[in-house]
Design an enzyme around this catalytic site. Structure first.
Site, PDB file in Angstrom:
ATOM      1  N   ASP A 350       0.855  -1.171   0.000  1.00 16.45           N
ATOM      2  CA  ASP A 350       0.000   0.000   0.000  1.00 16.45           C
ATOM      3  C   ASP A 350       0.898   1.230   0.000  1.00 16.45           C
ATOM      4  O   ASP A 350       2.063   1.164   0.378  1.00 16.45           O
ATOM      5  CB  ASP A 350      -0.886  -0.025   1.261  1.00 16.45           C
ATOM      6  N   ASP A 666      -1.516  -1.588   6.090  1.00 12.86           N
ATOM      7  CA  ASP A 666      -1.826  -1.172   7.457  1.00 12.86           C
ATOM      8  C   ASP A 666      -3.316  -0.966   7.695  1.00 12.86           C
ATOM      9  O   ASP A 666      -3.745  -0.809   8.823  1.00 12.86           O
ATOM     10  CB  ASP A 666      -1.091   0.126   7.809  1.00 12.86           C
ATOM     11  N   ASP A 670      -6.527  -3.876   3.566  1.00 12.06           N
ATOM     12  CA  ASP A 670      -5.433  -4.775   3.210  1.00 12.06           C
ATOM     13  C   ASP A 670      -5.626  -6.191   3.740  1.00 12.06           C
ATOM     14  O   ASP A 670      -4.931  -7.117   3.309  1.00 12.06           O
ATOM     15  CB  ASP A 670      -4.104  -4.235   3.762  1.00 12.06           C
TER      16      ASP A 670
END
Length: 926
Positions: A350, A666, A670
């Site tokens: 990410d 995080d 995800d």
């Protein structure tokens, strides 16, 4: 969208609903009145208590379901499913039935000890779904039967009217009815680093990505600004977070590459062992041997062929690797995942909070005079330098930014037209922002220049304001400065340029014509292309201050001052970490919910993508079939505006192409991909509990660079595991050959089961453990990742194993045969065979430290644990032969000095063979 729907609107909505995927909500594609009618709620009164109760019974509570975790007993039983372990258990029963209780007890003790170690190391709490439940708001403010009331969030039902205020957690998925300056932080769900401005009146396309649905509010996100009202459109497992929970719960955990290879090898070895035992038993009976003796020979063969210490040593070495990783800021949650890092070929990351800091920071300042400045610093700390950028692109620091009156004016507008504040944590000394991150970046920018927010508010007190509005895309505050009223305006620069009639240039106010507007727009577009969020600054000197400020009167005839470009800055060390990743043959891939322009700019700065490299957006992914995604997935390094389902599809596509995928993240979004990836890496500081619970590894410092250290450790651990597997298996092959040759030659058993266990578990076990903590080979991060399809035992390694096994068999059988020929007792001949084999294994441990470097090129002190392990093992060998009571247990006999000299010389033979195998490997790597 107001009033009664037209026939065309009804037909359009029906068409959209007909083409939506099964179970997909389309409430963002219609007006809120349509949603209210569909859900049967009067917006003026809300649901009645009886309606709410009836719907609660129909739809169930607004809560996330959770699967029953495995019990400790179930986890313990799983430790006995290994094929090799089952063979050992069978050997235990056979030995016990034949009266060999000592052998049976030792084998059983090893099996039980291994199971207990596996249980301790493998226990993993399934916290992902419980963490998702905690994210749900415990109470909610609703409008029922014309009254505002607080109810448990779990009691919300579709059709409820929920009231939102700043600081609230959104308790369910809502179709917004009202949004007054409403901003919602959706970073944990979509990856968007800036709070999303909401607008209840817009109607969106069916394929609008989650992050673009400004007329919706989603469960588990946070209201940061303004207020709003919405109709509950989905609860519990039907919410977007609920969909993620389903993705997590339906995922079946996969074995790591090492587990698959060891499992396949174990089955092969077990079947081969059973076949050899059967052949030897039948041959013995045909030769007229006693059935009891042949049973014990078969048991001896089974014990010899199976590396009893292998599962325990693998577990211990992985556990020791975990301890090393903790020291390097990585916590492993699932033990076998350690080695998976070593063969990772893709790292899908990410952007927000992983590659970047998730803290908006002003990077560039453009003045209407044409001057351009870059600003340094990290995070929200008000320390940094202003550097003037010349025409040729060179940046030169300036000592006193506030001496530039034009720059001071821009900073005053940015900090004055602002509701955020900068705060410092007393205990840690770290800085943080209270309020909107974008406004916070402007406050920090002013502080870096030496412009205190408190001093500004005293010198230019705010007397009125026109709040930010998503339709106007600007905010205005009115300040009293030296007896005059000034309107400070900040907002979208293109709109401010259209509202401005003049611009300021070196203290002179000049008319703003089309040519100047085009010039400024070109600069602003270039800043936006660099991935910056650009805000314009303007002002106007007012006459009298109106009681009710009207935007149409105040926000025109403005003086354009300049603009500020802000970015979520890249983390320190990440650029270097990306380079090391690439040098190691690992492809870093950005998978983010942010906009393509921002994603491209960050990826280019990190060196993840070329200037013309392809960026694939969420809508593009939506239109792709799985096979189409598999065709491009190896060539794309940046995905933008993606949903959780897209992330999962990307990971699955890479795995179908045979890649070993590490996924970092995080946020809540995800979690499914973290679970599906070969190894999921969560951020420990900024990461949500959901991401941590779904991950295999947690970074305690949230630093992408720590992944590189973990990958290096993973590669080292795998190489060390391979070292001691080769070390152990070559001994097992030697033991098998010893028995086969002895039987074919008509010799008695050279070793009894308890002696074989002594060699396999103690003489081999301790050095093997020490090999497992060997330092990394030089240049390990310059090598490409291992092919995930490559087994531990490649063709050349198997040939090497057989050769070393033959040497071990020769070295062991030679003193055994000579002793029998000399007429020595069988007990003494077995003792010589045991001692020769034991010391041969100890010398060979030194040569097993590297496949290419000779033993004399490696300092023994670089692995002191190995020196200690060999010393202890040597003492145990001597004790089992010379100490009376122990010698009786292991069926040993004392030896003479001459016999010890003979044993010492012959035991060096396998080491010499190991060193000879390195010659062609060294030539191949030159």
């Amino acid at each position: 969208m107001t009033g009664v729907r037209t026939q065309a609107e009804i037909a359009e909505n029906r068409d959209m609903e007909a083409h939506a995927r099964p179970g997909e909500r389309v409430h963002h594609t219609v007006g809120f009145e349509h949603v209210a009618r569909e859900l049967g709620v009067d917006l003026a009164r809300g649901l009645t208590p009886s309606e709410a109760d009836e719907r609660l019974a129909r739809y169930g509570p607004n809560a996330l379901q959770e699967e029953r975790p495995k019990s400790v007993f179930e986890m313990l039983l799983e430790q006995f499913k290994d094929f090799l372990v089952l063979i050992l258990i069978a050997s235990t029963f056979i030995a016990a039935l034949l009266g060999e209780l000592l052998d049976a007890g030792v084998i059983l003790a090893i099996v039980v000890l291994n199971a207990i170690m596996g249980l301790i190391q493998e226990r993993r709490a399934e916290r992902a779904l419980s963490a998702l439940k905690k994210m749900a708001a415990p109470v909610a403010t609703v409008f029922r039967e014309g009254k505002v009331m607080r109810v448990p969030a779990a009691s919300l039902v579709p059709g409820d009217v929920v009231i939102l205020q700043a600081g609230d957690l959104v308790p369910a998925d809502l179709r917004l009815v009202e949004a007054v300056n409403l901003k919602i932080d959706e970073a944990a769900l979509t990856g968007e680093s800036v709070p999303v401005e909401k607008d209840a009146n817009v109607v969106l396309d069916l394929k609008s990505p989650l992050g673009d649905r400004v007329n919706m509010a989603y469960m588990g996100t946070t209201v940061t600004y303004g207020r709003g009202k919405g109709i509950v459109s989905a609860t519990g497992m039907s919410t977007e977070i609920g969909k993620i929970a389903k993705l997590i719960s339906t995922y079946e955990e996969e074995e790591t590459p090492l587990q698959r290879k060891l499992g396949a090898f174990g089955r092969w070895l077990g079947l081969a062992c059973l076949a050899i035992c059967a052949i030897v038993f039948i041959l013995g009976l045909l030769r007229g041997e006693a059935p009891f003796e042949m049973f014990m020979t078969a048991v001896s063969l089974a014990v010899a062929a199976i590396p009893e210490g292998l599962p325990a040593i693998v577990t211990v070495v992985l556990a020791l690797g975990v301890q090393k990783m903790i020291a390097r800021n990585a916590i492993i949650r699932r033990l076998p995942a350690v080695e998976t890092l070593g063969c990772a070929t893709f790292v899908c990351s990410d952007k927000t909070g992983t590659l970047t800091e998730n803290k908006m920071m002003a990077k560039k300042v453009m003045l209407a005079s044409g001057e351009m400045f870059e600003v340094t610093g990290t995070g929200y700390e008000p320390v940094g330098e202003f550097r003037r950028i010349s025409q040729n692109g060179e940046a030169t620091g300036i000592d006193a930014p506030l001496a530039n009156e034009h720059l001071k004016l821009l900073l005053s507008i940015g900090a004055g037209c602002n509701d955020a504040s900068l705060e410092r944590e007393e205990k840690t000394g770290s800085y943080g922002i209270v309020g909107d991150p974008t406004e916070g970046a402007l406050v920090v920018l002013a502080e870096k220049a030496g412009l205190s927010l408190d001093e500004l508010r005293q010198a230019a007190p705010r007397v009125q304001e026109i709040p930010f509005d998503s339709r106007r895309k600007r905010m205005t505050t009115i300040h009293k400065i030296g007896g005059k009223y000034h309107a400070f305006v900040k907002g979208a620069p293109d709109i401010l340029l259209s509202l401005s009639s003049h611009y300021i240039d070196d203290g002179t106010i000049r008319p703003l014509g089309d040519a100047e507007r085009s010039y400024f727009r070109a600069i602003l577009e270039d800043m936006a292309a660099q991935g910056m969020r650009v805000l314009g600054m303007a002002y106007r000197v007012l006459g009298d201050i109106p009681r009710e400020p009207d935007p149409a009167e105040i926000e025109n005839d403005l003086v354009f001052v300049g603009a500020v470009g802000m970015m979520d800055p890249i983390r320190q060390d990440v650029k270097e970490a990306v380079r090391v990743c690439q040098d190691a043959g690992i492809r870093p891939v950005m998978v983010t919910g942010d906009y393509p322009l921002t994603a491209r700019a960050v990826a280019r700065e990190l060196g993840m993508i070329e200037e013309t490299g392809r960026v694939v957006s969420g809508p593009e992914l939506e239109d792709m079939q799985d096979h189409e995604l598999e065709d491009i997935v190896m060539d794309v390094s940046v995905y933008a505006r993606v949903s959780p389902e897209h992330k999962l599809r990307i990971v699955e596509a890479l795995k179908k192409r045979g890649q070993v995928v590490a996924m970092t993240g995080d946020g809540v979004n995800d979690a499914p991909a973290l679970r599906k990836a070969d190894i999921g890496v969560a951020m420990g500081i900024t990461g949500t509990d959901v991401a941590k619970g779904a991950s295999d590894m947690v970074l305690t410092d949230d630093n992408f660079a720590s992944i590189i250290a973990a990958i290096e450790q993973g590669r080292t651990i795998f190489e060390n595991i391979r070292k001691f597997i080769i070390y152990l298996l070559s001994c097992n092959i030697g033991e098998l050959l010893i028995f086969l040759i002895a039987i074919l030659a008509g010799l008695p058993r050279p070793l009894v089961p308890v002696q074989i266990l002594m060699i396999n578990l103690v003489t081999d076990g301790l050095p093997a453990l020490a090999l497992g903590v060997d330092p990394a080979e030089p240049g390990i991060m310059k090598m490409p990742p291992r092919d995930p399809r490559e087994g531990i035992l490649t063709g050349p390694i198997i040939a090497r194993l057989v050769m070393i096994g033959v040497l071990i068999a020769i070295a062991t059988l030679l003193p055994f045969y000579l002793a029998l020929e000399a007429g020595l007792p069988l007990l003494r001949a077995r003792t010589m065979a045991f001692a020769t084999m034991g010391f041969a294994e100890l010398w060979r441990a030194f040569g097993s430290r590297s496949e290419r470097r000779f033993v004399w090129n490696i300092s023994p002190l670089s692995n002191p644990q190995l020196v200690v392990a060999i010393g202890i093992s040597a003492l145990l060998i001597l004790a089992s032969i010379t100490v009376g009571g122990i010698a009786e247990i292991f069926q040993m006999s004392p030896l003479t000095g001459v016999e010890w000299e003979e044993i010492f010389l012959i035991s060096l033979l396998p080491l010499a063979g190991v060193e000879l195998t390195k010659v062609p490997l060294r030539r191949a790597t030159r």
